[in-house]
Design an enzyme around this catalytic site. Structure first.
Site, PDB file in Angstrom:
ATOM      1  N   ARG A 113     -12.074  37.448  56.405  1.00  0.00           N
ATOM      2  CA  ARG A 113     -12.283  37.456  54.952  1.00  0.00           C
ATOM      3  C   ARG A 113     -12.371  36.025  54.422  1.00  0.00           C
ATOM      4  O   ARG A 113     -11.604  35.159  54.853  1.00  0.00           O
ATOM      5  CB  ARG A 113     -11.120  38.188  54.254  1.00  0.00           C
ATOM      6  CG  ARG A 113     -11.284  39.686  54.311  1.00  0.00           C
ATOM      7  CD  ARG A 113     -10.112  40.483  53.797  1.00  0.00           C
ATOM      8  NE  ARG A 113      -9.374  39.942  52.682  1.00  0.00           N
ATOM      9  CZ  ARG A 113      -8.297  40.534  52.159  1.00  0.00           C
ATOM     10  NH1 ARG A 113      -7.855  41.673  52.646  1.00  0.00           N
ATOM     11  NH2 ARG A 113      -7.664  39.992  51.141  1.00  0.00           N
TER      12      ARG A 113
ATOM     13  N   ARG B   5      -0.622  44.514  40.000  1.00  0.00           N
ATOM     14  CA  ARG B   5      -0.390  43.158  40.476  1.00  0.00           C
ATOM     15  C   ARG B   5       0.022  42.222  39.358  1.00  0.00           C
ATOM     16  O   ARG B   5       0.223  41.030  39.598  1.00  0.00           O
ATOM     17  CB  ARG B   5      -1.690  42.637  41.045  1.00  0.00           C
ATOM     18  CG  ARG B   5      -1.660  42.413  42.513  1.00  0.00           C
ATOM     19  CD  ARG B   5      -3.009  41.899  42.822  1.00  0.00           C
ATOM     20  NE  ARG B   5      -3.104  41.262  44.053  1.00  0.00           N
ATOM     21  CZ  ARG B   5      -3.533  41.846  45.157  1.00  0.00           C
ATOM     22  NH1 ARG B   5      -3.780  43.129  45.177  1.00  0.00           N
ATOM     23  NH2 ARG B   5      -3.694  41.142  46.219  1.00  0.00           N
TER      24      ARG B   5
ATOM     25  N   ARG C  31      -3.681  32.177  46.733  1.00  0.00           N
ATOM     26  CA  ARG C  31      -3.242  33.575  46.589  1.00  0.00           C
ATOM     27  C   ARG C  31      -1.719  33.659  46.514  1.00  0.00           C
ATOM     28  O   ARG C  31      -1.177  34.479  45.771  1.00  0.00           O
ATOM     29  CB  ARG C  31      -3.767  34.413  47.762  1.00  0.00           C
ATOM     30  CG  ARG C  31      -5.251  34.685  47.632  1.00  0.00           C
ATOM     31  CD  ARG C  31      -5.869  35.110  48.937  1.00  0.00           C
ATOM     32  NE  ARG C  31      -5.391  36.373  49.434  1.00  0.00           N
ATOM     33  CZ  ARG C  31      -5.479  36.755  50.703  1.00  0.00           C
ATOM     34  NH1 ARG C  31      -6.018  35.953  51.607  1.00  0.00           N
ATOM     35  NH2 ARG C  31      -5.038  37.928  51.073  1.00  0.00           N
TER      36      ARG C  31
ATOM     37  N   ARG D  75      -5.987  37.185  60.921  1.00  0.00           N
ATOM     38  CA  ARG D  75      -6.484  38.521  60.563  1.00  0.00           C
ATOM     39  C   ARG D  75      -7.997  38.623  60.741  1.00  0.00           C
ATOM     40  O   ARG D  75      -8.741  37.715  60.386  1.00  0.00           O
ATOM     41  CB  ARG D  75      -6.136  38.864  59.118  1.00  0.00           C
ATOM     42  CG  ARG D  75      -6.810  40.186  58.704  1.00  0.00           C
ATOM     43  CD  ARG D  75      -6.288  40.771  57.443  1.00  0.00           C
ATOM     44  NE  ARG D  75      -6.401  39.868  56.327  1.00  0.00           N
ATOM     45  CZ  ARG D  75      -5.902  40.133  55.129  1.00  0.00           C
ATOM     46  NH1 ARG D  75      -5.228  41.239  54.933  1.00  0.00           N
ATOM     47  NH2 ARG D  75      -6.048  39.270  54.158  1.00  0.00           N
TER      48      ARG D  75
ATOM     49  N   LYS E  58       0.724  45.351  53.678  1.00  0.00           N
ATOM     50  CA  LYS E  58       0.529  46.531  52.807  1.00  0.00           C
ATOM     51  C   LYS E  58      -0.560  47.444  53.390  1.00  0.00           C
ATOM     52  O   LYS E  58      -0.368  48.642  53.498  1.00  0.00           O
ATOM     53  CB  LYS E  58       0.119  46.090  51.381  1.00  0.00           C
ATOM     54  CG  LYS E  58       1.156  45.206  50.692  1.00  0.00           C
ATOM     55  CD  LYS E  58       0.740  44.855  49.281  1.00  0.00           C
ATOM     56  CE  LYS E  58      -0.497  43.981  49.183  1.00  0.00           C
ATOM     57  NZ  LYS E  58      -0.379  42.648  49.823  1.00  0.00           N
TER      58      LYS E  58
HETATM   59  P1  AP5 Z   1      -2.389  43.370  56.123  1.00  0.00           P
HETATM   60  O1  AP5 Z   1      -1.860  44.744  56.423  1.00  0.00           O
HETATM   61  O2  AP5 Z   1      -3.869  43.203  56.035  1.00  0.00           O
HETATM   62  O3  AP5 Z   1      -1.653  42.742  54.850  1.00  0.00           O
HETATM   63  P2  AP5 Z   1      -1.855  43.004  53.298  1.00  0.00           P
HETATM   64  O4  AP5 Z   1      -0.520  42.922  52.663  1.00  0.00           O
HETATM   65  O5  AP5 Z   1      -2.650  44.269  53.068  1.00  0.00           O
HETATM   66  O6  AP5 Z   1      -2.686  41.707  52.955  1.00  0.00           O
HETATM   67  P3  AP5 Z   1      -3.918  41.448  51.981  1.00  0.00           P
HETATM   68  O7  AP5 Z   1      -4.350  40.036  52.257  1.00  0.00           O
HETATM   69  O8  AP5 Z   1      -4.970  42.506  52.141  1.00  0.00           O
HETATM   70  O9  AP5 Z   1      -3.252  41.554  50.629  1.00  0.00           O
HETATM   71  P4  AP5 Z   1      -3.740  40.976  49.336  1.00  0.00           P
HETATM   72  O10 AP5 Z   1      -2.794  41.659  48.431  1.00  0.00           O
HETATM   73  O11 AP5 Z   1      -3.811  39.528  49.224  1.00  0.00           O
HETATM   74  O12 AP5 Z   1      -5.288  41.422  49.325  1.00  0.00           O
HETATM   75  P5  AP5 Z   1      -6.088  42.578  48.593  1.00  0.00           P
HETATM   76  O13 AP5 Z   1      -7.131  43.053  49.515  1.00  0.00           O
HETATM   77  O14 AP5 Z   1      -5.201  43.562  47.952  1.00  0.00           O
HETATM   78  O15 AP5 Z   1      -1.794  42.409  57.261  1.00  0.00           O
HETATM   79  C1  AP5 Z   1      -2.169  41.040  57.286  1.00  0.00           C
HETATM   80  C2  AP5 Z   1      -2.295  40.571  58.761  1.00  0.00           C
HETATM   81  O16 AP5 Z   1      -0.997  40.610  59.374  1.00  0.00           O
HETATM   82  C3  AP5 Z   1      -3.193  41.481  59.622  1.00  0.00           C
HETATM   83  O17 AP5 Z   1      -3.873  40.683  60.536  1.00  0.00           O
HETATM   84  C4  AP5 Z   1      -2.202  42.421  60.331  1.00  0.00           C
HETATM   85  O18 AP5 Z   1      -2.698  42.867  61.560  1.00  0.00           O
HETATM   86  C5  AP5 Z   1      -0.995  41.498  60.499  1.00  0.00           C
HETATM   87  N1  AP5 Z   1       0.277  42.236  60.408  1.00  0.00           N
HETATM   88  C6  AP5 Z   1       0.558  43.282  59.584  1.00  0.00           C
HETATM   89  N2  AP5 Z   1       1.825  43.695  59.759  1.00  0.00           N
HETATM   90  C7  AP5 Z   1       2.365  42.856  60.717  1.00  0.00           C
HETATM   91  C8  AP5 Z   1       3.653  42.773  61.334  1.00  0.00           C
HETATM   92  N3  AP5 Z   1       4.642  43.613  61.006  1.00  0.00           N
HETATM   93  N4  AP5 Z   1       3.870  41.798  62.244  1.00  0.00           N
HETATM   94  C9  AP5 Z   1       2.860  40.935  62.596  1.00  0.00           C
HETATM   95  N5  AP5 Z   1       1.615  40.962  62.054  1.00  0.00           N
HETATM   96  C10 AP5 Z   1       1.367  41.929  61.133  1.00  0.00           C
HETATM   97  O19 AP5 Z   1      -6.759  41.727  47.392  1.00  0.00           O
HETATM   98  C11 AP5 Z   1      -7.743  40.762  47.646  1.00  0.00           C
HETATM   99  C12 AP5 Z   1      -8.229  40.160  46.333  1.00  0.00           C
HETATM  100  O20 AP5 Z   1      -8.799  41.205  45.497  1.00  0.00           O
HETATM  101  C13 AP5 Z   1      -7.153  39.523  45.450  1.00  0.00           C
HETATM  102  O21 AP5 Z   1      -6.877  38.185  45.819  1.00  0.00           O
HETATM  103  C14 AP5 Z   1      -7.793  39.631  44.064  1.00  0.00           C
HETATM  104  O22 AP5 Z   1      -8.808  38.658  43.884  1.00  0.00           O
HETATM  105  C15 AP5 Z   1      -8.474  40.996  44.120  1.00  0.00           C
HETATM  106  N6  AP5 Z   1      -7.584  42.082  43.680  1.00  0.00           N
HETATM  107  C16 AP5 Z   1      -7.173  43.143  44.412  1.00  0.00           C
HETATM  108  N7  AP5 Z   1      -6.355  43.928  43.683  1.00  0.00           N
HETATM  109  C17 AP5 Z   1      -6.236  43.328  42.469  1.00  0.00           C
HETATM  110  C18 AP5 Z   1      -5.500  43.638  41.305  1.00  0.00           C
HETATM  111  N8  AP5 Z   1      -4.706  44.736  41.238  1.00  0.00           N
HETATM  112  N9  AP5 Z   1      -5.606  42.803  40.241  1.00  0.00           N
HETATM  113  C19 AP5 Z   1      -6.392  41.709  40.273  1.00  0.00           C
HETATM  114  N10 AP5 Z   1      -7.112  41.346  41.366  1.00  0.00           N
HETATM  115  C20 AP5 Z   1      -7.027  42.161  42.452  1.00  0.00           C
END
Ligand code: AP5
Length: 214
Positions: free
Chosen positions: A160, A88, A171, A127, A13
């Protein structure tokens, strides 16, 4: 255009949202990045969120809804925005609908990035992220130009805390039970665009651009 990016942890994402918002010149509103900044700054919000985030659990709907409401009030969001990591849960999606209705706006498209669980674990283990601008890298598939340093602002990259294997498992459990039902929620509103997230990042971006017609 008002967009939502859905997908499991590690689906790409952040990677795709950064590229798309640069192309479309709209702000990327990432609740994960906002929460991580609050944790790093040690604010009241950060203190409330830290334990849950480190454990791989979701922060409460009330807290996250309030963050998004504030973000949508920023002038930059008036001409369109991309929500990365929100909603989410179904209650968050309903709260977002209400926020949109109050502003006579709507969500135009929901991009759902589809990637099987096996690939997610490898992506998250490799990552490295910039603690300043949030840009994600991967030690194998998307390394920075200089090892361990962000291409954009020269900040040393970090792993992270929630990318440790036991937290990743938690997660994924949270995602399946609380976030995956949003796919059905948005199907009823006919705004969802499923995207195969297993290809190379550039090929995925092309699919998204085509689906949105931008
Ligand atoms: P990346 O682009 O970083 O993936 P992502 O989907 O953004 O992953 P996140 O881990 O950031 O998502 P998340 O939803 O768990 O975390 P968030 O920060 O929102 O890519 C991942 C890796 O793969 C990278 O190394 C990249 O280079 C690689 N990659 C990407 N595309 C690729 C491809 N096509 N092929 C190969 N490799 C690739 O949330 C974190 C925490 O915050 C949550 O757990 C929760 O505690 C809290 N939080 C955030 N939002 C909310 C909410 N709305 N409600 C409640 N809690 C929340």
């Amino acid at each position: 255009m008002n967009l939502v990016f859905l997908g499991p942890p590690g689906a790409g994402k952040g990677t795709q949202a950064t590229r798309l918002t640069e192309r479309m010149k709209i702000p990327q509103l990432s609740t994960g990045d906002i929460l991580r900044r609050a944790v790093a700054e040690g604010t009241d919000l950060g203190k409330k969120a830290k334990e849950l985030m480190d454990a791989g659990k979701l922060v409460s709907d009330d807290i996250v809804n309030a963050i998004v409401e504030l973000e949508l009030m920023r002038p930059e969001a008036k001409g369109g925005f991309l929500l990365d990591g929100f909603p989410r849960t179904v209650p968050q999606a309903k709260a977002l609908d209400e926020m949109m209705a109050r502003r006579s706006m709507k969500i135009d498209h929901v991009i759902s990035l589809e990637v099987p669980a096996e690939a997610l674990v490898d992506r998250l283990a490799g990552r490295r992220s910039c603690p300043k601008c949030g840009t994600p890298y991967h030690v194998k598939s998307a390394p920075p130009r200089q090892p361990g340093i962000c291409d954009k602002d020269n900040t040393p990259l970090v792993q992270r805390p929630d990318d440790q294997p036991d937290r990743v498992r938690q997660r994924l459990i949270e995602y399946e039970s609380k976030t995956a039902p949003l796919n059905d929620y948005y199907k009823t509103k006919a705004v969802i665009r499923p995207i195969d997230g297993t290809k190379e990042p550039e090929a995925i971006q092309k699919q998204i651009v085509k689906a949105l017609g931008v």
